[in-house]
Scaffold this active site. Structure first.
Site, PDB file in Angstrom:
ATOM      1  CB  SER A 296      -1.062   0.069   1.347  1.00 61.41           C
ATOM      2  OG  SER A 296      -0.246  -0.361   2.369  1.00 61.41           O
TER       3      SER A 296
ATOM      4  CD  GLU B 147      -4.154   3.774  -4.988  1.00 59.23           C
ATOM      5  OE1 GLU B 147      -3.990   4.963  -5.046  1.00 59.23           O
ATOM      6  OE2 GLU B 147      -3.842   2.985  -4.053  1.00 59.23           O
TER       7      GLU B 147
ATOM      8  CG  ASN C 212      -3.326   4.046   1.734  1.00 60.23           C
ATOM      9  OD1 ASN C 212      -4.337   4.234   2.157  1.00 60.23           O
ATOM     10  ND2 ASN C 212      -2.399   2.963   1.704  1.00 60.23           N
TER      11      ASN C 212
ATOM     12  CG  HIS D 203      -3.198  -0.261  -2.624  1.00 60.14           C
ATOM     13  ND1 HIS D 203      -3.360   0.917  -2.541  1.00 60.14           N
ATOM     14  CD2 HIS D 203      -3.161  -1.043  -1.699  1.00 60.14           C
ATOM     15  CE1 HIS D 203      -3.515   1.102  -1.069  1.00 60.14           C
ATOM     16  NE2 HIS D 203      -3.339  -0.263  -0.772  1.00 60.14           N
TER      17      HIS D 203
END
Ligand code: CAA
Length: 693
Positions: free
Chosen positions: A406, A439, A477, A427
């Site tokens: 991540s 992602e 993130n 991801h």
């Protein structure tokens, strides 16, 4: 004469075939064509009935959404439908594929309706921030009753032909070709001497407690207003004569058309479709994806394996030990039995997946014929590098090696392999068989057909795939880390976690950031903080958040975190131990003492989110503003009716946001350094949306 509506005669029947691919949306040309062709049918000698059908994959998918927000163009859809219904000829609609929104409204303007078994109907306007605006709220209750009509229009769900027939919306279900079926049915109606049957002349159902229904639906909408307004339009259908009810519906429709929520929802509709559409992937053939390897069978790995299995992809799951393999198998079996219970798969499919499509192994050699291997092991660069070195040794030529990291650097991971062009980041978000976001992280050397395969996997798994570049945290993130820091700053300044959660839940997030932290587990952030401090050689620091963890309060899983969960996972009862710990930190830092309104909290938090989003776009980590918007919508609970952080920013005004960011910078110049892209857009008087094309 219109080329959008083909006209043909079958004896006494005039067949009007809508030809507006891909989904026969009711554009101005289609509306105009329907008017012309109705005139033609009525003026031709010998015509006794009109059959309306759609060519291609659908009857009609609704109004043409690309016309929304533009000046209205004549004829309006309600006028077209009223004209169809008022025809002295017998009018029949033959439905296949979808009949949605204005499409169902056209069908309800006909006097009889036939459909193929696979046909689906619905009034999904609430998903666009609207209500049905062409008679749906007036005619559907007359046909299906108030309860069913309100359920259909407030949820926007698709209803299958069988259920629609049971509600009285469809008269006959028949397999076969929609035109042939329609002609035969219309002929039969004529032969039987069946009369015209305008829905507007049918009796209205009895009234219900409108205010109670309005309030109940409004409360469910988490701030979204359009579903509740369906109630008011249906109320008008019962309380007013038909034409007045229609006018009341139209007024609500027009009012909603002018709202920010309509803009946000329509932005989401088109962006959701545009996000996976990358020009560089046009004509690139993805690699095969018949057999996938997943390394690590924890919650994430088991979720990824489940998602692949549910999409008919064979999976080999690799664990370190037989015991761990068995536990992983149990997790996947649990996920699959959930899918069985929810009717997503049949009992036979369930058994075939468990017995044939899934295998669990402890031997890397079992991955040797996998087309793609995704690792979901511990987030540590050395561990990842060991895994990729082993994969490089055993995987076949052309296999794609993917990391579910991540935040770690995919370039560095790829560098330990002899085939960096085959390495990519994929991801997923936990639980991976439920969450929609993927992602696709493209590293410096990733080959273009590997990127295409990442998107192909996303499509097969029914995910919303977003292209991301490599940086700490990628798109989602990285932005999350920034707005979480903004929330922590608010706490030190004087806001409580509970004020912040309440303000953001009012804004439309499903959960505020501290409720989310409790759900995810406070120990995750604690471990990261400890590691970062150790790396930086910092000792003896313990913040209030650390002290909560030191006391064993990790959130929902231990029963206490920011909230006390004794009364259940949804009870928002503050944990009384938290505020004294925060007060102690504020006192030590000589901070606190400020008060914030809900609006100020939202403004601060959103300014941080927008500023970081603009940096992510400006640096090319996300291609377009809409990529950020879809990431936040599908992975982070951002309210759909606001369109995404950058759509929200466009709506509230970029100049005001930039001014706020500059004012916050007096407290922390580094954190609040304005994004160059935001400054540029403000200087040019432009919006983020200008970068979406
Ligand atoms: N207007 C304009 N374009 C539309 C459209 C519409 N109503 N519905 C779909 N499209 C376009 C899509 O944008 C897409 O375009 P691109 O290929 O350029 O991306 C193309 O048609 C195909 O659509 P999908 O990729 O979504 O195809 P699908 O097979 O997955 O789904 C669908 C088809 C179920 C019809 C889906 O597109 C859908 O749900 N469309 C919206 C339906 C809707 O909301 N109708 C109500 C409109 S509002 C209304 O009718 C108001 C009123 O009362 C007057």
């Amino acid at each position: 004469m219109s080329d959008k509506i083909a006209y043909a005669r079958h004896g006494d029947i005039a067949v009007l075939t809508i030809q507006n691919p891909p989904v026969n949306a009711l554009s101005q040309a289609v509306r105009h064509g329907l008017m012309e062709r109705m005139d033609q049918a009525e003026s031709e000698a010998g015509v006794r009935a009109v059959l309306i059908v759609g060519e291609g994959r659908a009857f009609i998918a609704g109004a043409d959404i690309t016309e929304f927000g533009k000046p209205p163009m004549e004829p309006s859809l309600p006028d077209v439908i009223n004209r169809i219904e008022a025809s002295p000829l017998l009018v029949v609609a033959s439905m296949h594929g979808v009949s949605l929104g204005g499409g169902l409204e056209v069908a309800l303007g006909a006097h009889y309706r036939i459909a193929v078994p696979s046909a689906r109907i619905g009034l999904p306007e609430v998903h666009l921030g609207l209500i049905p605006g062409a008679g749906g709220t007036q005619r559907l209750p007359r046909v299906a009753g108030i309860e069913a009509a309100l359920e259909i229009m407030t949820t926007g769900r698709h209803v299958g032909a069988k259920e629609a027939a049971a509600m009285g919306v469809i008269d006959v279900i028949q397999d076969g070709d929609q035109t042939e079926n329609g002609i035969a049915y219309t002929q039969k109606l004529l032969d039987d001497g069946m009369p015209r049957r305008p829905v507007s002349e049918m009796p209205v159902p009895a009234a219900i407690d409108w205010d109670a229904a309005f309030n109940a639906i409004l409360a469910k909408g988490r701030g979204q207003i359009s579903p509740a307004h369906c109630v008011r339009a249906v109320q008008a259908s019962v309380e007013k004569p038909f034409l007045e009810g229609l006018a009341a519906e139209r007024q609500i429709f027009i009012d909603l058309m002018g709202t920010d929520q309509r803009q946000g929802m329509i932005h989401a509709f088109f962006s959701e479709r545009a996000v996976g559409n990358l020009p560089e992937l046009k004509g690139v053939t993805p690699r095969a994806l018949d057999h996938i390897g997943v390394i690590g069978g924890g919650t994430m790995g088991a979720g990824i394996a489940t998602a692949a299995l549910l999409s008919s992809i064979r999976v080999t799951l690799l664990e370190m030990t037989a015991d761990a393999g068995e536990a992983a198998h149990g997790r996947i079996a649990g996920n699959l039995s959930g899918a069985l219970k929810r009717g997503k798969i049949s009992a036979d499919q369930h058994d075939a997946i468990l017995n044939k499509a899934l295998s669990v192994s402890t031997d890397y050699a079992s991955l040797s014929d996998a087309d793609l291997v995704i690792e979901a092991v511990f987030e540590d660069m050395d561990v990842k590098k060991q895994v990729f070195t082993k994969l490089d040794a055993v995987c076949k030529k052309g296999a794609i090696l993917a990391s579910n990291t991540s935040y770690l650097d995919i370039n560095e991971i790829a560098s330990v392999t002899s085939r960096p062009a085959d390495v990519i980041g994929l991801h997923f978000f936990s639980p991976a068989h439920v969450m929609k976001l993927l992602e696709v992280v493209v590293a410096d050397k990733t080959a273009i057909d590997v990127v295409a395969t990442g998107f192909d996997l996303g499509k097969k798994l029914k995910k919303i795939s977003v292209r991301a570049g490599v940086c700490d945290g990628f798109i989602g993130n990285r932005i999350l880390a920034t707005y979480r820091t903004a929330a922590d700053q608010l706490i030190m300044a004087g806001a409580s976690p509970y004020d912040i959660d309440a303000a953001l839940e009012d804004f439309g997030f499903a959960m505020g950031p501290f409720a989310v932290a409790d759900l995810a587990g406070l120990d995750i952030g604690w471990a990261v903080r400890k590691r970062k401090r150790a790396e930086a050689g910092i000792e003896g620091v313990s913040t209030y958040a650390d002290k909560m963890c030191e006391a064993g309060n990790f959130g929902q899983k231990t029963g206490k975190g920011y909230y006390d969960y004794a009364a259940g996972p949804k009870a928002r009862v503050p944990n009384p131990d938290v505020m004294p710990l925060i007060e102690a930190d504020r006192a030590a830092a000589s901070a606190g003492g400020k008060t914030f309104t809900s609006d100020e909290i939202v403004r601060y938090y959103m300014a941080a989110m927008v500023n970081e989003s603009a940096k992510v776009v400006g640096e090319g980590i996300a291609r377009r503003p809409l990529d950020v918007d879809m990431t936040l919508l599908f992975g982070y609970g951002f309210p759909r009716y606001r369109g995404g952080p950058l759509k929200w920013a466009d709506i509230v005004g970029l100049d005001g946001l930039l001014a706020d960011i500059k004012s916050y910078a007096s407290d922390d110049a580094d954190f609040w350094a304005p994004a160059p892209l935001l400054e540029q857009l403000v200087a040019d008087g432009k919006k983020f949306e200008t970068l979406n094309t």
